[in-house]
Design an enzyme around this catalytic site. Sequence first.
Site, mmCIF file in Angstrom:
data_model
loop_
_atom_site.group_PDB
_atom_site.id
_atom_site.type_symbol
_atom_site.label_atom_id
_atom_site.label_comp_id
_atom_site.label_asym_id
_atom_site.label_seq_id
_atom_site.Cartn_x
_atom_site.Cartn_y
_atom_site.Cartn_z
ATOM 1 N N GLY A 10 0.853 -1.202 0.000
ATOM 2 C CA GLY A 10 0.000 0.000 0.000
ATOM 3 C C GLY A 10 0.883 1.244 0.000
ATOM 4 N N GLY A 13 -0.266 5.173 -1.112
ATOM 5 C CA GLY A 13 -1.314 5.915 -0.399
ATOM 6 C C GLY A 13 -0.749 7.153 0.269
ATOM 7 N N LEU A 15 -0.023 7.882 3.432
ATOM 8 C CA LEU A 15 1.088 7.623 4.360
ATOM 9 C C LEU A 15 2.236 6.921 3.650
ATOM 10 C CD1 LEU A 15 2.244 7.409 7.294
ATOM 11 C CD2 LEU A 15 0.983 5.249 7.469
ATOM 12 N N ASP A 36 2.026 -1.848 -4.530
ATOM 13 C CA ASP A 36 0.621 -1.408 -4.448
ATOM 14 C C ASP A 36 -0.160 -2.112 -5.559
ATOM 15 O OD1 ASP A 36 -0.524 1.615 -2.978
ATOM 16 O OD2 ASP A 36 -1.780 0.031 -3.843
ATOM 17 N N ILE A 37 -1.460 -1.904 -5.522
ATOM 18 C CA ILE A 37 -2.328 -2.677 -6.418
ATOM 19 C C ILE A 37 -2.145 -2.268 -7.880
ATOM 20 C CG2 ILE A 37 -4.350 -1.130 -6.281
ATOM 21 C CD1 ILE A 37 -5.988 -3.806 -5.782
ATOM 22 N N ARG A 38 -1.621 -1.055 -8.099
ATOM 23 C CA ARG A 38 -1.311 -0.658 -9.481
ATOM 24 C C ARG A 38 -0.106 0.287 -9.481
ATOM 25 N NH1 ARG A 38 -5.917 1.708 -8.037
ATOM 26 N NH2 ARG A 38 -7.146 -0.016 -8.902
ATOM 27 N N ILE A 55 -2.684 -7.602 -2.121
ATOM 28 C CA ILE A 55 -2.376 -8.455 -0.948
ATOM 29 C C ILE A 55 -3.401 -9.590 -0.796
ATOM 30 C CG2 ILE A 55 -3.581 -6.946 0.682
ATOM 31 C CD1 ILE A 55 -0.389 -9.148 1.252
ATOM 32 N N TYR A 146 -14.684 0.352 8.899
ATOM 33 C CA TYR A 146 -13.245 0.652 9.027
ATOM 34 C C TYR A 146 -12.808 0.520 10.474
ATOM 35 C CZ TYR A 146 -9.091 3.733 9.058
ATOM 36 O OH TYR A 146 -7.835 4.272 9.230
ATOM 37 N N LYS A 150 -10.283 -2.172 12.281
ATOM 38 C CA LYS A 150 -9.091 -1.732 13.007
ATOM 39 C C LYS A 150 -9.067 -2.315 14.425
ATOM 40 C CE LYS A 150 -6.932 0.438 9.814
ATOM 41 N NZ LYS A 150 -5.712 -0.222 9.262
HETATM 42 C C1 VAH Z 1 -9.892 8.291 7.976
HETATM 43 N N1 VAH Z 1 -7.761 9.404 7.731
HETATM 44 O O1 VAH Z 1 -10.391 9.420 7.970
HETATM 45 C C2 VAH Z 1 -8.395 8.203 8.264
HETATM 46 C C3 VAH Z 1 -8.133 8.122 9.745
HETATM 47 C C4 VAH Z 1 -8.716 8.974 12.039
HETATM 48 C C5 VAH Z 1 -9.045 9.008 10.572
HETATM 49 O O2 VAH Z 1 -8.145 6.810 10.178
HETATM 50 O O3 VAH Z 1 -10.514 7.277 7.774
#
Ligand code: VAH
Length: 317
Positions: A10, A13, A15, A36-38, A55, A146, A150
């Site tokens: 990745g 991106g 980061l 990365d994927i492309r 991945i 998301y 996490k």
């Molecule tokens: C998002 N930039 O907005 C990320 C981050 C705390 C936010 O994890 O999803």
Amino acid sequence: MIKETVLVIGASGQLGTELVETLRGIYGESNVIASDIRKGEGAVFENGPFEVLDILDTVRWREILTKYKPTHIYHLAALLSATAEVNPEYAWKLNMDGLFHVLDAAKEEGTGIKRVYWPSSIAAFGPNTPRRNTPQYGPMDPTTVYGITKYTGELYIQYYKNRYGVDTRSLRYPGLIGYKSAPGGGTTDYAVQIYHDALAGVEHECFLKEGTVLPMLYMPDAIRATLEVMHAQEEKINMRMSYNLAGMSFGPEEITQSIQKHLPDFKTIYKPDYRQAIAESWPAVIDDSLANDHWGWKPEFDLDSMTTDMLLNLKKL
Ligand code: VAH
């Protein structure tokens, strides 16, 4: 030069782009493989080895492992908060199966993987977490896919350490702000776009309400924190989920005022969308004292020093 072979998954991106540049300066360009994927354009793809890697493609994943035998892996590939809500099934698959492919390779004898870095997020917290001075340990009931991936991922990196000895380091990033790379699909992305709009002389249309305070971190601090936790001696990393990390907290009106110190005519208008509900489920101010205790973390940038640096560097681009 430290002799490690580093694989960044990745890498293109927000980061990854900056992390690859920094890692190549530490380990040598040929020892940091970006993937990365492309394939795209820019330093990540041109200043050292780059491989196309999804991945979730286990055959390709094994090919890369055999070809490079990485000793350190930075696994960044994921769908972020806003995008994941649009495609929750794929978000779960990429964020979780992707992590398992990395952790399962790291636990295998003979792969030679010594350390893994995997980012978590303050999105792992939820509406019943204390919003101010959010503790390292407390109620965690994330309401986004998301955030669920996490939090789940944090539990698994702790399990893989305790059961198999896999040494994964992790940080609960706030919103990341930088000028070298574009964010993608996050709820904090307004805080990057606002600087571009200010320099373009246009008003910023903010997708969050005035007064929506979120934890944020300037990218140079985020990169330094990532390397500090990844390079810390193993015995210092006494917490094996993901460390709270903080830099600053502000709402859209505060970053607007910070920019107006340089560009007095700049304005922000507010048009909240579905990302407002995501933001309101997250903490506002993070307590990162455990990161300070365990491995000496301290941010260097605040809102005004970030604004000065962002505007100065964006003007040069
Ligand atoms: C998002 N930039 O907005 C990320 C981050 C705390 C936010 O994890 O999803």
